[in-house]
Write a protein that holds these residues in place. Structure first.
Motif, PDB file in Angstrom:
ATOM      1  N   ASP A  59       0.934  -1.070   0.319  1.00 41.37           N
ATOM      2  CA  ASP A  59      -0.079  -0.165  -0.185  1.00 41.37           C
ATOM      3  C   ASP A  59       0.994   1.420   0.182  1.00 41.37           C
ATOM      4  N   LEU A  60       1.201   2.112  -0.729  1.00 43.67           N
ATOM      5  CA  LEU A  60       1.827   2.762  -0.810  1.00 43.67           C
ATOM      6  C   LEU A  60       1.422   4.392  -0.072  1.00 43.67           C
ATOM      7  N   VAL A  61       0.153   4.499  -0.006  1.00 41.08           N
ATOM      8  CA  VAL A  61      -0.563   5.809   0.726  1.00 41.08           C
ATOM      9  C   VAL A  61      -0.206   5.482   1.526  1.00 41.08           C
ATOM     10  N   ASP A  62      -0.249   4.474   2.876  1.00 45.69           N
ATOM     11  CA  ASP A  62       0.262   4.205   4.252  1.00 45.69           C
ATOM     12  C   ASP A  62       1.518   4.061   3.703  1.00 45.69           C
ATOM     13  N   ARG A  63       2.140   3.746   2.824  1.00 45.74           N
ATOM     14  CA  ARG A  63       4.122   4.218   3.379  1.00 45.74           C
ATOM     15  C   ARG A  63       4.803   5.736   3.282  1.00 45.74           C
TER      16      ARG A  63
END
Length: 460
Positions: free
Chosen positions: A127-131
């Protein structure tokens, strides 16, 4: 991949190339054999690989870059809300802060009493958003926080713990990542399908002349008339088709010239034989006259064999013939000479052949077997692709080294076949000529009955 006898790879190189040979062998037996499918794969597979690589590279970089930029922008907005919360007094119960956050920043802000943050949820691996949001909040705000980006929700919830309160911020998920990337995929897939369909149509038009040329050559090889065939297509295909048409015309012209010449020879020889018969009829009965009559009859019979071999029934048009009835008729003829004959046929008996020519072929084979054997077994079999006729006898057979020689015109065996038994030595030569005019082949093998097995195979 083959190598000449003069070039041999060292053992260590062959060992290194063994996986390569295994892969190529596996592909050879599993890839489609048709030209159209192979050409289509040559066009489509590189196209799909190129599209896949471009899509992966573009989407990976585009999605990663845009998501990072959007996440950074949302975190900066959250940092601005945190600064406003800590810097200014809010006597209106944070109404102004909420209004500014909702109207200008698109964030839903709620100020809660200070409370422990919820336990962190398991972070998704890809998950790029969380990262990116986790990294940016830790770097820009530097306060204890909790973030929830898990699930299929349309919103992202962030909680930031201040000195005396907890700030709860909800943002739309579309604000934090590239939500319109699927448009690129849709356009790419749609245009790829259109291009592949166009390529298939053009490729089909280019392959069709080759298939028609192959069908025409196959029909001509089976001795059938080739109609409605004209050269068209690419330049190279037209050249091959024109070469085929010229070859067919030369063969037909050669057969016509040979037939015309032999017809003239036949007329002249028959005239002489007729004069011999008239002269013999005027002679008184005597052993010498009887011997001459037998010689004339034998000459006439040999002349008929020669003409049949040379002519080859080339002018007879192919037509559906009941092979089962033909075998039964030939069985009766073989029984007349005293042979024990049995015949059978499996499959659809209607086959398109040159009826008179094919009957002559089977008659030569069966008569030859009945002349030298007492027991005959005739079996016919119709498969989806072939007509197979097998004739077994219990005669003396033919030695393996002589099986090819007996197909030569006028060749006769000294031991296995009695030269005084009659015949001109053209029976099997005529049979092979007729079978090959149908695009087939004739084989000689050892028979289970102890004699000779003749196997005739003709494509349908």
């Amino acid at each position: 991949m083959g190598f000449s006898n003069r070039f041999t790879l060292p053992q260590w190189i062959r060992t290194l190339l063994k996986p390569y040979f295994a892969v190529t062998s596996w592909l050879h037996y599993r890839l489609p054999k048709g030209l159209y499918v192979r050409a289509l794969l040559i066009i489509v597979i590189p196209f799909l690989i190129l599209q896949s690589v471009l899509a992966f590279v573009f989407m990976e970089r585009h999605y990663d870059l845009v998501t990072r930029r959007l996440s950074e922008a949302v975190v900066r907005q959250i940092a601005a809300v945190v600064d406003m919360t800590e810097t200014y007094n809010h006597d209106d119960n944070y109404a102004t802060l909420k209004q500014i956050s909702a109207g200008a920043l698109g964030l839903s802000v709620t100020v809660l009493p200070k409370e422990p943050l919820p336990p962190p949820k398991p972070r998704p691996l890809f998950d790029l958003v969380d990262r990116y949001m986790t990294r940016e909040i830790a770097a820009r705000i530097g306060k204890p926080f909790w973030i929830d980006t898990v699930g299929a929700s349309k919103y992202v919830e962030i909680r930031i713990q201040l000195e005396d309160k907890t700030l709860r911020i909800i943002a739309r998920r579309s604000q934090t990542y590239a939500s319109n990337s699927h448009i690129f995929i849709v356009w790419m897939v749609a245009t790829s399908l259109v291009l592949i369909i166009i390529a298939v149509l053009f490729l089909r038009n280019q392959i069709r002349p080759i298939e028609q040329l192959a069908d025409a050559a196959e029909e001509f090889g089976k001795g059938r008339q080739v109609s409605n065939f004209r050269p068209h297509g690419a330049r190279e295909v037209r050249r091959a088709a024109l070469a085929f048409v010229d070859m067919r015309r030369r063969i037909e012209r050669h057969v016509d010239q040979r037939t015309t010449m032999l017809a003239g020879v036949s007329h002249d020889l028959r005239t002489i034989l007729t004069r011999f018969r008239l002269e013999l009829a005027l002679l008184p009965q005597s052993p010498e006259a009887d011997a001459l009559r037998k010689d004339v009859d034998e000459m006439n019979r040999m002349l008929e064999d020669y003409l049949s071999f040379s002519k080859g029934y080339g002018d007879e048009p192919p037509a559906p013939v009941d092979i089962s009835l033909m075998l039964e008729d030939l069985e009766v003829e073989a029984e007349v000479v005293g042979a024990d004959v049995a015949s059978s046929f499996d499959g659809d008996p209607l086959v398109i052949v040159k009826g008179r020519a094919f009957r002559r072929c089977l008659l030569n084979v069966i008569s030859n077997a009945a002349r030298y054997g007492k027991t005959l077994r005739i079996k016919g079999n119709r498969t989806p692709d072939w007509l197979i006729i097998t004739v077994d006898d219990d005669g003396p057979g033919i030695p393996r080294e002589e099986r090819e020689n007996v197909f030569r015109p006028f060749h006769r065996l000294d031991t296995a076949r009695n030269q005084d038994s009659g015949g001109s030595g053209l029976g099997l030569a005529i049979a092979r000529d007729i079978v090959r005019s149908h695009g087939g082949e004739i084989f000689l093998r050892q028979s289970p009955l102890g004699g000779l097995r003749v196997r005739i195979r003709i494509p349908i």
